[in-house]
Design an enzyme around this catalytic site. Structure first.
Site: not given
Ligand SMILES: *Cc1c(COP(=O)(O)O)cnc(C)c1O
Length: 391
Positions: A189
């Site tokens: 992210k």
């Molecule tokens: C990465 C992601 C999540 C989940 O995030 P985590 O921190 O890994 O639980 C949820 N929604 C979207 C759209 C994502 O890209």
């Protein structure tokens, strides 16, 4: 002779000496789980968003944060939550954790975000909440979604996993009028703590419930009714809560990553602009930019093969990997995934825009440390892939 270049990944965390020093400091401090650094990370996050009426609660994933948000809103069996089919399964699975039902709807093909008209058409007497995703870091149509929610008395929880920093109407995502916003700090992210997330709300009751449920359903507030002074050892269990707290080791990373969030956004934007420039002549649909004056986080740079492209999406991806370039597809829509398809009897025909998008979609490498030479290398490989396929 061309020299064999190293593999160019699809995503790469941008960790500097500051993060390393902060983690080492945490390890030396003796306090490794939730403690002073997590508290500071939460305070800094609220300061980053620039709205002191918000509370930020650190959690060990965005998935955990979305679960806490829906739980605090009282979502349960018999309720429906509307979300986009064009997302990662985490967005929807949390609804099922609570025994409620997921209603998937199609996207706006221009933005790849949830289509507000499709949301409104899907509302039933059981609908309790809308769960939009800011696909790739471009804000969903929040004015329309918030207006629909208000009109029908629905809650809004934003899956902002891609949206740090992203703006909508000049305001940062996290500061809008939705009930809760959830960010992700997963490894790929825009800022990362390895695993982690942040839940943001300005509603005190929701924040209190999420704080309690984040850590085993433990509350020290119950004691306040009897005396102002709570002994340090005392707590009450008021619900069967979860184990969703963020460690200080992770928060140490987050503290330093957050300071760089705007620099990361600028670096990603430069990569996006370079892609736009050099991809202009190819049979591709390029991703939509944010409107003038708005911020796109550029978590993803997702292109779609144009209808006249001679190669298929799979052929292009194979050629990119053969050329040492990582890429991905965001997403295989939920309506194609066995669990969601079978549980709700979904077919591609029900989601024509997401389906067509999926069949042509490729996420190109995008990360803050990508150089313009890296971008050009991706583009050359893409050109070869499209040409070799018989243009
Ligand atoms: C990465 C992601 C999540 C989940 O995030 P985590 O921190 O890994 O639980 C949820 N929604 C979207 C759209 C994502 O890209």
């Amino acid at each position: 002779m061309t020299e064999k270049l190293p593999f160019l990944p699809f995503a790469l965390p941008d960790i500097g000496e500051e993060e390393i020093a902060e983690v080492v400091d945490t390890l030396r401090s003796g306090w490794v789980t939730t403690g002073p650094k997590t508290k500071r990370f939460e305070e800094d996050f609220t300061a980053f968003l620039g709205d002191p009426s918000l509370q930020s609660l650190a959690v060990n994933s965005a998935t955990a944060g979305l679960h806490l948000a829906l739980e605090a809103l009282g979502i349960g069996p018999g309720d429906e939550v509307i979300t986009t089919t064009h997302t990662f399964t985490a967005t929807a699975e949390v609804v099922r954790y609570l025994g409620a039902d997921v209603v998937l709807v199609d996207i706006d093909p221009a933005t790849l975000c949830i289509d507000p008209a499709a949301v409104e058409a899907a509302i039933t007497p059981r609908t309790k909440a809308i769960l939009p995703v800011h696909y790739g870091g471009l804000a969903a149509d929040m004015p329309a979604l918030l207006a629909i929610a208000k009109k029908h008395g629905l809650k809004v929880v934003e899956d902002a996993a891609h949206a740090l920093p992203t703006t909508c109407g000049g305001k940062l995502i996290g500061t809008l009028d939705s009930d809760v916003t959830v960010f992700s700090f997963y490894a790929n992210k825009t800022i990362t703590t390895g695993e982690g997330g942040m839940v943001v709300t300005r509603h005190a009751e929701l924040a209190n419930r999420m704080k309690v449920m984040r850590l085993h359903g433990m509350s020290r507030d119950a004691f306040d009714r009897f005396t102002a002074k709570v002994p340090s050892w005392y707590y009450e269990i008021v619900a069967p809560g979860f184990k969703y707290n963020l460690t200080d080791i992770a928060s140490a990373l987050g503290l330093q990553q957050l300071k760089k969030a705007w620099a990361f956004q600028k670096a990603r934007q430069r990569v996006a602009e370079r892609y736009d420039e050099v991809l202009a002549g190819l049979p591709l649909m390029l991703p939509r930019h944010a409107a003038a004056g708005e911020v796109h986080s550029w978590h993803l740079y997702a292109v779609r093969l144009a209808p006249d492209a001679r190669a298929t999406r799979n052929e292009v991806i194979e050629a990119l990997f053969a050329g040492g370039i990582g890429c991905s597809v965001h997403y295989i829509p939920l309506h194609l995934q066995p669990y969601w398809r079978d549980r709700y009897g979904l077919t591609p025909q029900m989601f024509p825009r997401s389906q067509v998008t999926f069949e042509r979609l490729i996420s190109l490498p995008m990360y803050s440390r990508m150089t313009l030479a890296d971008v050009d290398r991706v583009v050359r490989a893409l050109e070869r892939a499209l040409v070799r396929a018989g243009v």
